[in-house]
Design an enzyme around this catalytic site. Structure first.
Site, mmCIF file in Angstrom:
data_model
loop_
_atom_site.group_PDB
_atom_site.id
_atom_site.type_symbol
_atom_site.label_atom_id
_atom_site.label_comp_id
_atom_site.label_asym_id
_atom_site.label_seq_id
_atom_site.Cartn_x
_atom_site.Cartn_y
_atom_site.Cartn_z
ATOM 1 C CB SER A 1 -0.949 0.006 1.200
ATOM 2 O OG SER A 1 -0.240 -0.071 2.413
ATOM 3 C CG HIS B 1 -4.340 -0.890 -1.285
ATOM 4 N ND1 HIS B 1 -4.742 0.425 -1.392
ATOM 5 C CD2 HIS B 1 -4.043 -1.085 0.031
ATOM 6 C CE1 HIS B 1 -4.656 1.009 -0.213
ATOM 7 N NE2 HIS B 1 -4.238 0.112 0.672
ATOM 8 C CE LYS C 1 -7.382 0.187 1.424
ATOM 9 N NZ LYS C 1 -7.866 -0.233 2.737
#
Length: 398
Positions: free
Chosen positions: A184, A212, A243
């Site tokens: 990340s 991610h 996310k």
């Protein structure tokens, strides 16, 4: 009252401030998006995990509202008491099907998913082999386990093989290799194809934190295993709905049925945290549907184009970037105070981009971590690059 305790805390905070390590919270007066309101001004947002641009999508909002009307505001219970509704099972089935697994288990946060996965599955007879740059939640989860702990240099397959040989030589029962799918802070992607090859050679299990990546990396957004051609060969995947998949909150583990079943019985964050609200479930279900649709394909293409354009512009004017192809694009600055100063100057000029520094990243590796999203237009990406160039020259970074 222990006045010495409070004096010590105040001194620590002053030391952090003088070192430029305090983390300011900038108050947003709008919905999350490519453009947000801060202090009465509209600024470009280059630091959200809102990769698919779905955090304020009307379809996702409608999903949350509809679920709230039907299922209520919350459960006031953990799952095993009276906190499991049909919508929870629907979300578990949907994310498992999307990623190609038997079942899924939901957690209040992805941090809890990583914090709760290791201790129920592994004992002192087993070993966890962890990438040295893994997310803090993995590090904390590993600490809670009684398993033996090994680390390998990040993304270094020779070092991973050395550690696997060591673990086998020391007679451990089961080995679990765990890595971020996308790291990340750097935006680099794990070599999952080679990790799986080594795992199969040494009889190890594999786990990937794909927070991610899920929703926008790889074919159909099915994450780094799909990108690296090992979909279905990873034993455990942890992920998030906070996310790309709606931007709300909540984590999950997808895995084979015995793993999920045992986690339901023994994973402490699952057993002792309230069930996800129906609103989060409804929003996440809507986000998964979009991710699987042609609209999802268009959004993933926009992310790739935005990332390529921003990288090209930033390199051309002389910024120091970590190479890669992911939507995370770190602008390396070195010192924490410089990262703080640049973030403040960028905000004043019209870009929200946060500085990252110790202890989030190593000392001397401070940076501005930018993130591209489908919420940004091509024109906005170029506008952001222009602002970065202006501020970079003003601060004599370039």
């Amino acid at each position: 009252m222990d006045s010495h305790f409070y004096d010590r805390l105040s001194a620590e905070l002053k030391d952090m401030e003088s070192a430029g390590l305090l983390k300011p919270e900038r108050i947003i007066s709008s919905a999350q998006g490519g453009v947000v309101d801060i202090g009465g001004r509209k600024v470009l947002n280059l630091c959200a995990n809102n990769y698919l641009g779905l955090a304020s999508d009307p379809r996702v909002i409608d999903g949350a509202l509809s679920a709230t009307r039907e299922w209520g505001a919350g459960l006031a219970s953990v799952r095993f008491i009276c906190g499991t509704q049909d919508i929870h099972k629907h979300l578990e089935a949907s994310i498992a099907e999307y990623l190609g697994y038997h079942d899924a288990i939901l957690f209040a946060a992805a941090f809890d998913a990583n914090g709760g996965v290791f201790e129920p599955l592994l004992s002192e007879q087993d070993a966890i082999v962890s990438d040295s740059l893994n997310h803090a939640s993995i590090i904390d989860g590993v600490r809670l386990s009684k398993a033996k702990r090994y680390r390998f240099a990040t993304n270094d397959m020779n070092d991973l093989e050395r550690v696997l040989q060591q673990a086998r030589a020391e007679g451990v029962r089961s080995i679990l290799i765990v890595t971020d799918g996308v790291f990340s802070m750097d935006g680099t992607i794990a070599q999952l194809d080679r990790i799986v090859e080594l795992a199969e050679r040494y009889g190890a299990l594999t786990m990937v934190d794909d927070c991610h990546a899920t929703g926008f990396v790889g074919p159909d957004g099915r994450g780094t295993p799909a990108l690296k051609g090992v979909a279905g060969r990873i034993d455990i995947i942890s992920g998030t709905f906070g996310k790309a998949l709606g931007g709300a909150m909540g984590g999950f583990i997808v895995a084979a049925q015995p793993i999920v079943d045992l986690l339901r019985q023994r994973a402490r964050p699952y057993l002792f945290s309230n069930a996800l609200t129906p609103a989060v479930c409804g929003a996440s279900l809507a986000a998964i549907r979009i991710a699987c649709s042609p609209d999802g394909d268009e959004r993933r293409a926009r992310i790739q184009n935005n990332a390529a354009a921003f990288r090209s512009r930033m390199r051309a004017v002389g910024f120091d970037l970590i190479p890669g192809e992911h939507a995370i694009i770190p602008v390396m600055l070195g010192e924490a105070q410089l990262a703080q100063q640049m973030a403040a100057e960028l905000l004043e000029a019209g870009v929200l981009a946060t500085g990252f520094y110790f202890p989030v990243v190593p000392n001397g590796k401070a940076r501005i971590r930018t993130q591209m999203s489908a919420a940004l237009t091509t024109a906005q990406v170029h506008q952001a690059a222009d602002i970065f160039e202006h501020v970079g020259r003003k601060l004599r970074i370039i």
